[in-house]
Design a protein around this motif. Structure first.
Motif, PDB file in Angstrom:
ATOM      1  N   PHE A  16      -0.822   0.656  -8.500  1.00 27.73           N
ATOM      2  CA  PHE A  16      -2.481   0.634  -9.609  1.00 27.73           C
ATOM      3  C   PHE A  16      -3.139   1.738  -8.238  1.00 27.73           C
ATOM      4  O   PHE A  16      -2.800   2.098  -7.931  1.00 27.73           O
ATOM      5  CB  PHE A  16      -3.161  -0.343  -9.184  1.00 27.73           C
ATOM      6  CG  PHE A  16      -2.463  -1.591 -10.306  1.00 27.73           C
ATOM      7  CD1 PHE A  16      -3.768  -2.251 -11.057  1.00 27.73           C
ATOM      8  CD2 PHE A  16      -2.074  -2.557  -9.463  1.00 27.73           C
ATOM      9  CE1 PHE A  16      -3.782  -2.582 -11.856  1.00 27.73           C
ATOM     10  CE2 PHE A  16      -1.190  -3.990 -10.718  1.00 27.73           C
ATOM     11  CZ  PHE A  16      -1.671  -3.844 -11.306  1.00 27.73           C
ATOM     12  N   SER A  17      -4.320   2.397  -9.210  1.00 29.41           N
ATOM     13  CA  SER A  17      -5.200   3.260  -8.133  1.00 29.41           C
ATOM     14  C   SER A  17      -5.651   2.125  -7.666  1.00 29.41           C
ATOM     15  O   SER A  17      -5.566   1.188  -7.250  1.00 29.41           O
ATOM     16  CB  SER A  17      -6.641   3.290  -9.508  1.00 29.41           C
ATOM     17  OG  SER A  17      -6.797   2.284  -9.429  1.00 29.41           O
ATOM     18  N   PHE A  18      -6.337   2.325  -5.693  1.00 28.65           N
ATOM     19  CA  PHE A  18      -6.780   1.955  -4.485  1.00 28.65           C
ATOM     20  C   PHE A  18      -8.216   2.151  -5.410  1.00 28.65           C
ATOM     21  O   PHE A  18      -8.816   2.708  -5.111  1.00 28.65           O
ATOM     22  CB  PHE A  18      -6.506   2.485  -3.457  1.00 28.65           C
ATOM     23  CG  PHE A  18      -7.315   1.798  -2.134  1.00 28.65           C
ATOM     24  CD1 PHE A  18      -6.233   0.701  -1.885  1.00 28.65           C
ATOM     25  CD2 PHE A  18      -7.968   2.440  -1.689  1.00 28.65           C
ATOM     26  CE1 PHE A  18      -6.483   0.387  -0.949  1.00 28.65           C
ATOM     27  CE2 PHE A  18      -8.272   1.707  -0.689  1.00 28.65           C
ATOM     28  CZ  PHE A  18      -7.460   0.364  -0.026  1.00 28.65           C
ATOM     29  N   TYR A  68      -2.523   4.335  -2.722  1.00 27.77           N
ATOM     30  CA  TYR A  68      -2.255   3.291  -4.240  1.00 27.77           C
ATOM     31  C   TYR A  68      -1.920   1.681  -3.934  1.00 27.77           C
ATOM     32  O   TYR A  68      -1.767   1.916  -2.770  1.00 27.77           O
ATOM     33  CB  TYR A  68      -0.611   3.841  -5.017  1.00 27.77           C
ATOM     34  CG  TYR A  68      -1.076   5.637  -5.609  1.00 27.77           C
ATOM     35  CD1 TYR A  68      -1.750   5.553  -6.685  1.00 27.77           C
ATOM     36  CD2 TYR A  68      -0.831   6.420  -4.896  1.00 27.77           C
ATOM     37  CE1 TYR A  68      -1.974   7.180  -7.373  1.00 27.77           C
ATOM     38  CE2 TYR A  68      -0.821   7.646  -4.881  1.00 27.77           C
ATOM     39  CZ  TYR A  68      -1.633   7.920  -5.692  1.00 27.77           C
ATOM     40  OH  TYR A  68      -1.663   9.663  -6.625  1.00 27.77           O
ATOM     41  N   VAL A  69      -1.889   0.819  -4.965  1.00 31.73           N
ATOM     42  CA  VAL A  69      -1.914  -0.120  -5.040  1.00 31.73           C
ATOM     43  C   VAL A  69      -0.473  -0.769  -5.457  1.00 31.73           C
ATOM     44  O   VAL A  69      -0.581  -0.905  -6.945  1.00 31.73           O
ATOM     45  CB  VAL A  69      -2.938  -1.358  -4.660  1.00 31.73           C
ATOM     46  CG1 VAL A  69      -2.155  -2.743  -4.762  1.00 31.73           C
ATOM     47  CG2 VAL A  69      -3.883  -1.298  -3.825  1.00 31.73           C
ATOM     48  N   LEU A  70       1.158  -0.515  -4.517  1.00 30.26           N
ATOM     49  CA  LEU A  70       2.010  -1.415  -5.844  1.00 30.26           C
ATOM     50  C   LEU A  70       1.843  -2.877  -5.633  1.00 30.26           C
ATOM     51  O   LEU A  70       2.201  -3.626  -4.561  1.00 30.26           O
ATOM     52  CB  LEU A  70       2.556  -1.102  -5.411  1.00 30.26           C
ATOM     53  CG  LEU A  70       4.613  -1.297  -5.994  1.00 30.26           C
ATOM     54  CD1 LEU A  70       4.557  -0.518  -7.407  1.00 30.26           C
ATOM     55  CD2 LEU A  70       5.690  -0.720  -5.429  1.00 30.26           C
ATOM     56  N   SER A  97      -9.771  -1.107 -10.091  1.00 27.06           N
ATOM     57  CA  SER A  97      -8.549  -0.639 -10.339  1.00 27.06           C
ATOM     58  C   SER A  97      -7.443  -1.057 -11.345  1.00 27.06           C
ATOM     59  O   SER A  97      -8.015  -1.622 -12.197  1.00 27.06           O
ATOM     60  CB  SER A  97      -7.953  -1.718  -8.735  1.00 27.06           C
ATOM     61  OG  SER A  97      -6.483  -1.220  -8.330  1.00 27.06           O
ATOM     62  N   TYR A  98      -6.988   0.048 -11.102  1.00 28.02           N
ATOM     63  CA  TYR A  98      -6.678   0.285 -13.686  1.00 28.02           C
ATOM     64  C   TYR A  98      -5.563   0.757 -12.788  1.00 28.02           C
ATOM     65  O   TYR A  98      -4.703   1.592 -11.851  1.00 28.02           O
ATOM     66  CB  TYR A  98      -7.674   1.251 -13.685  1.00 28.02           C
ATOM     67  CG  TYR A  98      -7.277   2.702 -13.179  1.00 28.02           C
ATOM     68  CD1 TYR A  98      -6.892   3.737 -13.034  1.00 28.02           C
ATOM     69  CD2 TYR A  98      -8.616   2.927 -12.617  1.00 28.02           C
ATOM     70  CE1 TYR A  98      -6.562   5.200 -12.332  1.00 28.02           C
ATOM     71  CE2 TYR A  98      -8.495   4.441 -12.136  1.00 28.02           C
ATOM     72  CZ  TYR A  98      -7.580   5.457 -11.992  1.00 28.02           C
ATOM     73  OH  TYR A  98      -7.990   6.482 -11.440  1.00 28.02           O
ATOM     74  N   PHE A 144       0.438  -1.529  -0.098  1.00 29.20           N
ATOM     75  CA  PHE A 144       0.155  -0.489   0.125  1.00 29.20           C
ATOM     76  C   PHE A 144       0.739   1.377   0.079  1.00 29.20           C
ATOM     77  O   PHE A 144       1.846   1.383   0.339  1.00 29.20           O
ATOM     78  CB  PHE A 144      -0.948  -0.035   1.061  1.00 29.20           C
ATOM     79  CG  PHE A 144      -2.085  -1.056   1.002  1.00 29.20           C
ATOM     80  CD1 PHE A 144      -2.712  -1.330   0.188  1.00 29.20           C
ATOM     81  CD2 PHE A 144      -2.788  -1.698   2.535  1.00 29.20           C
ATOM     82  CE1 PHE A 144      -3.392  -2.787   0.042  1.00 29.20           C
ATOM     83  CE2 PHE A 144      -3.865  -2.036   2.006  1.00 29.20           C
ATOM     84  CZ  PHE A 144      -4.046  -2.766   1.153  1.00 29.20           C
ATOM     85  N   ILE A 145       0.865   1.687  -1.127  1.00 30.18           N
ATOM     86  CA  ILE A 145       1.353   3.676  -1.290  1.00 30.18           C
ATOM     87  C   ILE A 145       0.693   4.795  -0.527  1.00 30.18           C
ATOM     88  O   ILE A 145      -0.860   4.904  -1.138  1.00 30.18           O
ATOM     89  CB  ILE A 145       2.179   3.893  -2.971  1.00 30.18           C
ATOM     90  CG1 ILE A 145       2.233   2.176  -3.357  1.00 30.18           C
ATOM     91  CG2 ILE A 145       2.703   4.974  -2.535  1.00 30.18           C
ATOM     92  CD1 ILE A 145       3.745   1.946  -2.487  1.00 30.18           C
TER      93      ILE A 145
END
Length: 189
Positions: A111-113, A52-54, A85-86, A44-45
């Motif tokens: 990715f978007s969260f 965001y999600v990495l 999520s994109y 998680f960022i």
């Protein structure tokens, strides 16, 4: 002293934090936290305002070409107003990052969260909404190909069983069970 070989590592959240801040021009106060390891590792960022999600793909799990196909599909769904999520492009308009991990080259995507939570029990209205969404997904993708492995009885059963037989070649009892299973399924291929 030489380094002992590895097959899988968990990358440092601190190092990934700096990596993501630089690649995506995120705020210097952005943080990175390991959420889950598995086939892919999820981090998680957050910078306090945005989440965001990495995703860090495991070594040799997906080729860059397969990941690109995944990104294309998610972007197509987003363009058609499907809530997914994109992937987010970096400052150079690239979606996939290459990371030199101890086991070899790994890929990462930001990715978007997607807000939400787990739902243990679903009511009829929720099931209906899921059905509508699945119908929309099928309508959007009906004529779209995806250049990735096709999951069918051949890939899910036969290839997996053959790989298992090879992996357990030194274990006669397990190998015999796997070979019997493979023989019984061969009639269906």
């Amino acid at each position: 002293m030489t380094h002992f070989p590895v097959t899988s590592t968990t990358l440092s959240a601190t190092a990934l934090e700096q990596f993501v801040i630089e690649k995506y021009n995120l705020s210097l106060n952005a943080t990175c936290q390991l959420f889950r390891t598995g086939i892919n590792h999820t981090y998680f960022i957050t910078d306090g305002e945005h989440k965001y999600v990495l995703r860090v793909y495991c070594y040799n799990w997906r080729s860059k070409h397969e990941i690109e196909a995944e990104m294309d599909l998610l972007l197509l769904l987003k363009q058609n107003n499907i809530s997914v999520s994109y992937p987010i492009a970096d400052r150079n308009k690239q979606f996939i990052q290459d990371i030199n991990a101890p086991e070899g080259l790994r890929h990462a995507v930001l990715f978007s969260f997607a807000e939400g939570g787990k739902m243990r029990f679903m009511n009829e209205a929720t099931c209906f909404k899921i059905g509508v969404l699945m119908g929309q997904l099928h309508q959007i993708t009906v004529d779209k190909g995806c250049n990735r492995v096709a999951y069918n009885p051949e890939t899910l059963l036969k290839n997996a069983l053959q790989a298992s037989v090879a992996a357990f070649s030194g274990r006669k009892s397990r190998n015999a069970i796997l070979k019997d299973c493979l023989r019984s399924h061969n009639a269906n291929f």
